[in-house]
Design a protein around this motif. Structure first.
Motif, short mmCIF file in Angstrom:
data_model
loop_
_atom_site.label_atom_id
_atom_site.label_comp_id
_atom_site.label_asym_id
_atom_site.label_seq_id
_atom_site.Cartn_x
_atom_site.Cartn_y
_atom_site.Cartn_z
N ASP A 56 0.12 6.00 3.62
CA ASP A 56 -1.20 6.43 4.10
C ASP A 56 -0.96 7.36 5.28
O ASP A 56 -0.83 6.90 6.42
CB ASP A 56 -2.00 5.20 4.53
CG ASP A 56 -3.42 5.55 4.94
OD1 ASP A 56 -3.89 6.64 4.57
OD2 ASP A 56 -4.06 4.74 5.63
N ARG A 61 -12.44 6.37 14.66
CA ARG A 61 -11.98 5.00 14.91
C ARG A 61 -11.14 4.88 16.18
O ARG A 61 -10.90 3.78 16.66
CB ARG A 61 -11.18 4.48 13.71
CG ARG A 61 -9.93 5.25 13.44
CD ARG A 61 -9.29 4.85 12.13
NE ARG A 61 -8.34 3.77 12.27
CZ ARG A 61 -7.69 3.22 11.25
NH1 ARG A 61 -7.92 3.61 10.01
NH2 ARG A 61 -6.82 2.26 11.44
N ARG A 64 -5.61 13.35 3.42
CA ARG A 64 -4.95 12.15 3.96
C ARG A 64 -5.01 11.05 2.90
O ARG A 64 -5.71 11.15 1.91
CB ARG A 64 -5.60 11.69 5.27
CG ARG A 64 -7.07 11.39 5.18
CD ARG A 64 -7.50 10.50 6.33
NE ARG A 64 -6.77 9.25 6.30
CZ ARG A 64 -7.15 8.15 6.96
NH1 ARG A 64 -8.22 8.15 7.70
NH2 ARG A 64 -6.45 7.04 6.87
N ARG A 99 0.86 -1.20 0.00
CA ARG A 99 0.00 0.00 0.00
C ARG A 99 0.88 1.23 0.00
O ARG A 99 1.83 1.32 0.79
CB ARG A 99 -0.89 0.02 1.24
CG ARG A 99 -1.70 1.32 1.27
CD ARG A 99 -2.67 1.33 2.38
NE ARG A 99 -2.04 1.55 3.66
CZ ARG A 99 -2.72 1.53 4.81
NH1 ARG A 99 -4.01 1.29 4.81
NH2 ARG A 99 -2.11 1.76 5.95
N GLU A 152 -12.34 2.34 1.45
CA GLU A 152 -12.37 2.80 2.84
C GLU A 152 -13.40 3.91 3.03
O GLU A 152 -13.62 4.37 4.15
CB GLU A 152 -11.00 3.35 3.25
CG GLU A 152 -9.87 2.41 2.96
CD GLU A 152 -8.58 2.82 3.62
OE1 GLU A 152 -8.35 2.41 4.75
OE2 GLU A 152 -7.81 3.59 2.99
N ASP A 204 -11.35 2.11 8.36
CA ASP A 204 -11.79 3.43 7.90
C ASP A 204 -13.19 3.38 7.32
O ASP A 204 -13.96 4.33 7.47
CB ASP A 204 -10.78 4.00 6.88
CG ASP A 204 -9.62 4.66 7.59
OD1 ASP A 204 -9.87 5.44 8.53
OD2 ASP A 204 -8.46 4.37 7.24
MG MG Z 1 -7.37 2.87 6.43
#
Ligand code: MG
Ligand code: PEP
Length: 528
Positions: free
Chosen positions: A317, A437, A340, A314, A403, A427
């Protein structure tokens, strides 16, 4: 048996040992009238000496960490600092306020010099907190280092604190944090039993013997040494039982559901899974002040690809609970809804370009065929833009994370642009239920059994089946053994989780036929 505290078990496993607290920075008390300035000056000198002695003692570990601690001890012993604080006591300040003022002056002087020295200003804050704690007779802030195995107790842990844990930490207990917080994720990655949202934890006295059950969330305090030994024996037996489980993910009648790993670096790789479903690359760089170089990135990705050639990497992030200071993102009022994940590309496109080039280079160097995916994709256009950037660098397998509810509702359209989807339920739950979260009081809304979340997962899985493309779950829901048959029944093709969770998920899938999985899913999310 001692008293019981109850929190949320977020990383399974049993552990026991003495508890030690991560002390908060001390709060400066209201100023006191000073009658004996000399006594205040003596207290200041004693506090600075205590800080230096503590750092020098810990510097004995040697290596780079030792050098850093020695350098900090030298700052605490700086005669200018002591003189500055003593002058303040002569002007009528009490010892804690004299230290606050003297460190403040030192900090400003460093900040004014700019560059490397300005970056050291944060070290001064840490030293100041230590000196004020010493003068007030409070425990030193920061990670405790009792020098033997212990249970770490904290109000909350930053990802950087969690990343810096030593092998002496046998379990984590925090008062705050939720099941999908990054503390929980990092704990699972390391196989450390962890309990979060546990009221009363920070009131424990250092050294109290406790047992921690990271599955049930139960923390028993004030146990005896023989109870500690018994818990450790049970923990060993449980680890051995789960370690014996092996083989690919299959329902009882052989329907495959791939069992993949969530990792933060090559160090999290373990045998027993079928691949890597989520390599969170930002975990490599959480404590960095400067941009990771191309070569550093190539090395980190190649270390994983050499072991797992088809790993899903990934792209970075960043944002909200995973700050990456080197990105220099502007402060936002509402960061979870701001710039983000993939959105960082709007203001720092070079970061993604360098990362994709580093992944492509690592693939060439290892002969691997990695998959890449972007976090926080919201629209089909974003998915198309990401796919174009990755394929331009020769990366053939491109996917995106789902997400954001908008993306889940467009799963079919997005699958026209990419070759797989990976559902980030942490998410996706946060944005579906409008519930932070990390919020310890909203865990019920973040529960992956919520039908609205399952319905969105089902939509994505159906879109995947229609397109003939894989759709996995890589959020923490993928590690919930009881939920695994439901996700399989919804049509999810892989579950990705921390290595410690794999055996229990494998057992749960093997205990149900595909039809039973589908029936369970249909009872929770009726189709149509
Ligand atoms: Mg996430
Ligand atoms: C998720 O959001 O579910 C996910 C897997 O990504 P992260 O937890 O790293 O935000």
């Amino acid at each position: 048996m001692g008293d019981r505290l109850k929190g949320l078990g977020v990383s399974p496993g049993l552990a026991a040992g003495p508890a030690y607290r991560l002390a908060d920075p001390p709060r400066l008390p209201a100023p006191r009238p000073v009658t004996e300035p000399a006594a205040e000056a003596a207290a200041v000198a004693k506090a600075l000496q205590a800080v230096a002695a503590d750092l020098n003692r810990r510097a004995a570990v040697g290596g780079q960490a030792g050098e850093i601690l020695e350098a900090l001890a030298m700052i605490a012993e700086d005669p200018m600092l002591l003189e500055g604080a003593e002058q303040r006591t002569a002007q009528g300040l009490d010892a804690p306020h004299a230290l606050e003022a003297a460190f403040g002056e030192h900090r400003e002087a460093l900040a004014a010099l700019g560059g490397y020295l300005a970056e050291r200003a944060a070290d001064l804050d840490d030293l100041k907190h230590r000196a004020i704690a010493a003068v007030l007779g409070l425990p030193m802030p920061g990670l405790p280092e009792p020098g033997h195995p212990h249970v770490l107790v904290a109000r909350d842990l930053s990802p950087a604190d969690t990343a810096a844990l030593t092998a002496d930490v046998v379990a984590l207990v925090t008062e705050r944090g939720g099941p999908t917080s990054h503390t929980a994720i990092l704990a699972r990655g390391r196989g450390l039993p962890a309990v979060v949202a546990c009221p009363g934890a920070v009131s424990l006295t250092d050294g109290t013997l406790v047992s921690v059950d990271g599955a049930t969330g139960e923390v028993v305090t004030g146990i005896t040494a023989s109870e500690v030994s018994r818990v450790r024996e049970r923990a060993g037996a449980e680890r051995a039982r789960l370690a014996a489980s092996h083989g690919p993910g299959r329902t009882a009648d052989g329907h495959p559901v791939r069992l993949l790993l969530n990792i933060g670096s090559a160090a999290d790789l373990r045998p027993g899974a079928e691949g890597v479903g989520l390599f969170r690359t930002e975990f490599l760089f959480l404590d960095r002040a400067d941009l990771p170089t191309f070569d550093e990135q190539v090395a980190a990705y190649a270390a994983v690809l050499a072991e797992v050639p088809d790993a899903v990497i990934r792209t970075l992030d960043a944002g909200t609970d995973k700050p990456l200071p080197f990105l220099g993102l502007p402060a936002e009022d509402n960061p979870a809804l701001g710039v983000r994940g993939f959105r960082v590309d709007r203001i720092r496109p070079a970061v993604l370009d360098t990362q994709l080039e580093a992944i492509a280079e690592a693939a060439r160097a290892t002969g691997a065929e990695p998959r890449v995916m972007a976090p926080m994709i919201t629209t089909r256009a974003e998915a198309a833009a990401f796919a174009a950037r990755a394929t331009a660098r020769g990366i053939g397998h491109v996917g995106v994370m789902i997400e954001v509810p908008a993306a889940a509702l467009q799963a079919g359209e997005i699958l026209r642009e990419v070759s797989f989807l990976s559902i980030g339920t942490n998410d996706l739950a946060q944005y579906t239920f409008a519930a932070d979260r990390q919020h310890p009081d909203l865990a019920d809304l973040l529960d992956p059994w919520q039908p609205a979340l399952l319905r969105l997962i089902g939509e994505c899985a159906r879109a995947g089946q229609a397109a003939g493309k894989p759709v996995g779950v890589c959020g923490e829901a993928g590690a919930d053994a009881r939920l695994a048959p439901v996700l399989a029944g919804l049509g999810v093709t892989s579950l990705s989780m921390a290595a410690v969770m794999v055996p229990a998920v494998r057992e749960a899938l093997a205990g149900h036929t595909l039809q039973q999985c589908r029936d369970q899913a249909a009872s929770l999310v009726p189709v149509g």
